[in-house]
Enzyme design. Sequence first.
Site, PDB file in Angstrom:
ATOM      1  CE  LYS A  14      -4.842  -0.366   4.039  1.00 32.28           C
ATOM      2  NZ  LYS A  14      -3.959  -1.148   3.604  1.00 32.28           N
TER       3      LYS A  14
ATOM      4  CB  ALA B 280      -0.973  -0.027   1.379  1.00 30.70           C
TER       5      ALA B 280
ATOM      6  CB  THR C 108      -0.764   1.188  -4.711  1.00 27.54           C
ATOM      7  OG1 THR C 108       0.095   1.404  -5.660  1.00 27.54           O
ATOM      8  CG2 THR C 108      -0.514   0.275  -3.478  1.00 27.54           C
TER       9      THR C 108
ATOM     10  CB  THR D 135      -5.283   1.429   8.768  1.00 28.91           C
ATOM     11  OG1 THR D 135      -5.068   2.301   9.667  1.00 28.91           O
ATOM     12  CG2 THR D 135      -6.201   1.764   7.641  1.00 28.91           C
ATOM     13  CG  ASP D 136      -6.186   2.447  14.120  1.00 24.78           C
ATOM     14  OD1 ASP D 136      -5.683   3.035  12.833  1.00 24.78           O
ATOM     15  OD2 ASP D 136      -5.910   2.789  15.164  1.00 24.78           O
ATOM     16  CD  GLU D 137      -4.565   6.694   9.809  1.00 25.46           C
ATOM     17  OE1 GLU D 137      -4.937   7.544   8.903  1.00 25.46           O
ATOM     18  OE2 GLU D 137      -3.557   6.900  10.296  1.00 25.46           O
TER      19      GLU D 137
ATOM     20  CE1 TYR E   7      -2.871   3.849   4.325  1.00 29.55           C
ATOM     21  CE2 TYR E   7      -3.759   4.898   6.342  1.00 29.55           C
ATOM     22  CZ  TYR E   7      -2.938   3.895   5.562  1.00 29.55           C
ATOM     23  OH  TYR E   7      -2.751   2.864   6.420  1.00 29.55           O
TER      24      TYR E   7
ATOM     25  CE  LYS F 278       4.056   6.109   7.266  1.00 27.63           C
ATOM     26  NZ  LYS F 278       4.097   4.649   7.062  1.00 27.63           N
TER      27      LYS F 278
HETATM   28  P1  NAD Z   1       5.164   0.598   4.053  1.00 27.90           P
HETATM   29  O1  NAD Z   1       4.935   2.117   3.677  1.00 27.90           O
HETATM   30  O2  NAD Z   1       6.420   0.879   4.924  1.00 27.90           O
HETATM   31  O3  NAD Z   1       5.359  -0.422   3.048  1.00 27.90           O
HETATM   32  C1  NAD Z   1       4.684  -0.468   1.964  1.00 27.90           C
HETATM   33  C2  NAD Z   1       5.277  -1.659   0.901  1.00 27.90           C
HETATM   34  O4  NAD Z   1       4.396  -1.821  -0.116  1.00 27.90           O
HETATM   35  C3  NAD Z   1       6.670  -1.028   0.478  1.00 27.90           C
HETATM   36  O5  NAD Z   1       7.609  -2.099   0.525  1.00 27.90           O
HETATM   37  C4  NAD Z   1       6.348  -0.781  -1.114  1.00 27.90           C
HETATM   38  O6  NAD Z   1       7.486  -0.857  -1.929  1.00 27.90           O
HETATM   39  C5  NAD Z   1       5.325  -1.711  -1.527  1.00 27.90           C
HETATM   40  N1  NAD Z   1       4.456  -1.326  -2.517  1.00 27.90           N
HETATM   41  C6  NAD Z   1       3.683   0.049  -2.430  1.00 27.90           C
HETATM   42  N2  NAD Z   1       3.139   0.081  -3.704  1.00 27.90           N
HETATM   43  C7  NAD Z   1       3.173  -0.992  -4.397  1.00 27.90           C
HETATM   44  C8  NAD Z   1       2.683  -1.629  -5.558  1.00 27.90           C
HETATM   45  N3  NAD Z   1       1.698  -1.060  -6.262  1.00 27.90           N
HETATM   46  N4  NAD Z   1       2.917  -3.027  -5.834  1.00 27.90           N
HETATM   47  C9  NAD Z   1       3.790  -3.688  -4.952  1.00 27.90           C
HETATM   48  N5  NAD Z   1       4.341  -3.248  -3.963  1.00 27.90           N
HETATM   49  C10 NAD Z   1       4.022  -2.037  -3.539  1.00 27.90           C
HETATM   50  O7  NAD Z   1       3.928   0.466   4.691  1.00 27.90           O
HETATM   51  P2  NAD Z   1       3.716  -0.307   5.959  1.00 27.90           P
HETATM   52  O8  NAD Z   1       3.614   0.718   7.186  1.00 27.90           O
HETATM   53  O9  NAD Z   1       4.654  -1.240   6.257  1.00 27.90           O
HETATM   54  O10 NAD Z   1       2.080  -0.902   6.043  1.00 27.90           O
HETATM   55  C11 NAD Z   1       1.806  -1.911   5.531  1.00 27.90           C
HETATM   56  C12 NAD Z   1       0.289  -2.308   5.517  1.00 27.90           C
HETATM   57  O11 NAD Z   1      -0.216  -2.162   6.613  1.00 27.90           O
HETATM   58  C13 NAD Z   1      -0.295  -1.054   4.709  1.00 27.90           C
HETATM   59  O12 NAD Z   1      -1.384  -1.640   3.956  1.00 27.90           O
HETATM   60  C14 NAD Z   1      -0.933  -0.241   5.794  1.00 27.90           C
HETATM   61  O13 NAD Z   1      -2.141   0.262   5.289  1.00 27.90           O
HETATM   62  C15 NAD Z   1      -1.207  -1.212   7.025  1.00 27.90           C
HETATM   63  N6  NAD Z   1      -1.148  -0.695   8.380  1.00 27.90           N
HETATM   64  C16 NAD Z   1       0.035   0.017   8.656  1.00 27.90           C
HETATM   65  C17 NAD Z   1       0.136   0.330   9.819  1.00 27.90           C
HETATM   66  C18 NAD Z   1       1.233   1.312  10.257  1.00 27.90           C
HETATM   67  O14 NAD Z   1       1.098   1.727  11.724  1.00 27.90           O
HETATM   68  N7  NAD Z   1       2.214   1.550   9.618  1.00 27.90           N
HETATM   69  C19 NAD Z   1      -0.946   0.089  10.929  1.00 27.90           C
HETATM   70  C20 NAD Z   1      -2.008  -0.411  10.462  1.00 27.90           C
HETATM   71  C21 NAD Z   1      -2.275  -1.045   9.258  1.00 27.90           C
HETATM   72  O1  DAU Z   2      -3.397   4.027  12.883  1.00 29.82           O
HETATM   73  C1  DAU Z   2      -2.936   3.474  11.837  1.00 29.82           C
HETATM   74  C2  DAU Z   2      -1.931   4.399  10.768  1.00 29.82           C
HETATM   75  O2  DAU Z   2      -0.907   4.918  11.473  1.00 29.82           O
HETATM   76  C3  DAU Z   2      -1.538   3.516   9.467  1.00 29.82           C
HETATM   77  O3  DAU Z   2      -2.881   3.175   8.902  1.00 29.82           O
HETATM   78  C4  DAU Z   2      -0.475   4.510   8.761  1.00 29.82           C
HETATM   79  O4  DAU Z   2      -0.029   3.839   7.565  1.00 29.82           O
HETATM   80  C5  DAU Z   2       0.475   4.966   9.732  1.00 29.82           C
HETATM   81  O5  DAU Z   2       1.320   5.800   8.837  1.00 29.82           O
HETATM   82  C6  DAU Z   2       0.059   5.811  10.780  1.00 29.82           C
HETATM   83  O6  DAU Z   2      -0.850   6.800  10.612  1.00 29.82           O
HETATM   84  P1  DAU Z   2      -0.480   8.074  11.441  1.00 29.82           P
HETATM   85  O7  DAU Z   2      -0.710   9.260  10.566  1.00 29.82           O
HETATM   86  O8  DAU Z   2      -1.402   8.121  12.774  1.00 29.82           O
HETATM   87  O9  DAU Z   2       1.041   8.092  11.703  1.00 29.82           O
HETATM   88  P2  DAU Z   2       2.352   9.125  11.431  1.00 29.82           P
HETATM   89  O10 DAU Z   2       3.313   8.538  12.041  1.00 29.82           O
HETATM   90  O11 DAU Z   2       2.120   9.767  10.341  1.00 29.82           O
HETATM   91  O12 DAU Z   2       1.692  10.211  12.733  1.00 29.82           O
HETATM   92  C7  DAU Z   2       1.455  10.114  13.834  1.00 29.82           C
HETATM   93  C8  DAU Z   2       0.722  10.958  14.792  1.00 29.82           C
HETATM   94  O13 DAU Z   2       1.964  12.223  14.824  1.00 29.82           O
HETATM   95  C9  DAU Z   2      -0.335  12.002  13.888  1.00 29.82           C
HETATM   96  O14 DAU Z   2      -1.134  12.558  15.101  1.00 29.82           O
HETATM   97  C10 DAU Z   2       0.451  13.063  13.132  1.00 29.82           C
HETATM   98  C11 DAU Z   2       1.832  13.434  14.264  1.00 29.82           C
HETATM   99  N1  DAU Z   2       2.913  13.782  13.319  1.00 29.82           N
HETATM  100  C12 DAU Z   2       3.450  13.238  12.428  1.00 29.82           C
HETATM  101  C13 DAU Z   2       4.756  13.435  11.957  1.00 29.82           C
HETATM  102  C14 DAU Z   2       5.153  12.774  10.929  1.00 29.82           C
HETATM  103  C15 DAU Z   2       3.645  14.883  14.002  1.00 29.82           C
HETATM  104  O15 DAU Z   2       3.182  15.440  14.973  1.00 29.82           O
HETATM  105  N2  DAU Z   2       4.820  15.280  13.764  1.00 29.82           N
HETATM  106  C16 DAU Z   2       5.285  14.660  12.358  1.00 29.82           C
HETATM  107  O16 DAU Z   2       6.244  15.200  11.908  1.00 29.82           O
END
Ligand code: NAD
Ligand code: DAU
Length: 356
Positions: free
Chosen positions: A164, A84, A101, A135-137, A160, A199
């Site tokens: 999702k 994603a 994507t 995601t919970d979002e 985003y 992040k």
């Molecule tokens: P990330 O951005 O770190 O990694 C995404 C990966 O997907 C990368 O390796 C990228 O190269 C690959 N990708 C992107 N577009 C693609 C495409 N078109 N074809 C093939 N590969 C592709 O993401 P993450 O933080 O590891 O999140 C993974 C999954 O978990 C996502 O679906 C996200 O919505 C979900 N999620 C993330 C979080 C979080 O806190 N990071 C929380 C809940 C759910």
């Molecule tokens: O809740 C699950 C989600 O968590 C996933 O689905 C997403 O893929 C993942 O990116 C994450 O989303 P958030 O937007 O919550 O994460 P982020 O790390 O971008 O931001 C966390 C919190 O911090 C949010 O309230 C925004 C804030 N933030 C973020 C950045 C990058 C700041 O205050 N300063 C920053 O520079």
Amino acid sequence: MKNILVTGGCGFIGSNFVRLALKSLPDCRLVNLDKLTYAGNLKNLADIEDDARYRFVKGDICDAQLVEKLFSEEQFDTVVHFAAESHVDRSISGPAEFIQTNIVGTFTLLEAARKAWLPSSPLTPSSSRFLHVSTDEVYGSLGETGLFTENTAYDPRSPYSASKASSDHLVSSYFHTYGLPTLMTNCSNNYGPYHFPEKLIPLIINNALQGKELPVYGDGKNVRDWLYVVDHCEAILTVLQKGQLGQTYNIGGNNEKQNIEIVETVCDILDRKVGLLDSEEPRRSLIRFVTDRPGHDRRYAIDASKVRLELGWEPSVTFDEGILKTIDWYLENPDWVAGVLDGSYQEYYAKMYGDR
Ligand code: NAD
Ligand code: DAU
């Protein structure tokens, strides 16, 4: 579970999952399909790339021909779909990739699984599983109280989360319409090793180590519910093995924190571990409150009682332990960090935060 397709296995959560799956499932074969966008990094899996059970394929989940060819070559019985576009801020400045994507890519995978697993009738091979990682979002933003349950109405508020949510609805429709054996997990914010420094937590760790300003959006009081990434991966394995088809499972760590608390905690730990800044000031002096994210969700919090009570999953790492493990990992892996802070990252950073 023998032949697993993981999508997005070179990203943050995907790479932690691939490592855990190869360790926990000695008989599996695992193919990792990843486009290697800015967020995907082969170095995330350098330690397992020579494992005979593992195959990496560089490619796009939107490429139907490629995905169908892989299903036919590898006879997958399990799909774990992570791929994603995942960063909310990037979805605000450039939503198109998210639609492509997250929605079209998920549709392409669902179609390939439907063709491979349900060629002529809606009879579901009992061993097949399509697990969609979400995601919970998708549930939107909570007020001061309450928790997201699996029955909370969807209310996505960023491109985003809307993309999702769309993909979640497609997955659900393939279960109800075609009998595709789907499972879905909706997880809260993850943190841990291999987290890309766009992040919050890895960005703050890196900036604080470099003595750069620490951007906190708005008043810093937005709340996220943090889960150590390996616990999320364990939950996904549990849902794959014990989950009921067609069901959604919310995953969370019961660790609600305001962003400012997180930033201050990281500063204090780094002061203790590596000493004060060159100016002899503590790292908290680097904190800057900056313009808020548009549509910034105020609070997320997960009720994970369904996965806990029905499937027996529990997080094993507390936030206090997890944040120390995470900071230690970043301190011990300066080469990985230097590798991801490349020119395209610098360009992104300058556009987002100026020269702070
Ligand atoms: P990330 O951005 O770190 O990694 C995404 C990966 O997907 C990368 O390796 C990228 O190269 C690959 N990708 C992107 N577009 C693609 C495409 N078109 N074809 C093939 N590969 C592709 O993401 P993450 O933080 O590891 O999140 C993974 C999954 O978990 C996502 O679906 C996200 O919505 C979900 N999620 C993330 C979080 C979080 O806190 N990071 C929380 C809940 C759910
Ligand atoms: O809740 C699950 C989600 O968590 C996933 O689905 C997403 O893929 C993942 O990116 C994450 O989303 P958030 O937007 O919550 O994460 P982020 O790390 O971008 O931001 C966390 C919190 O911090 C949010 O309230 C925004 C804030 N933030 C973020 C950045 C990058 C700041 O205050 N300063 C920053 O520079």
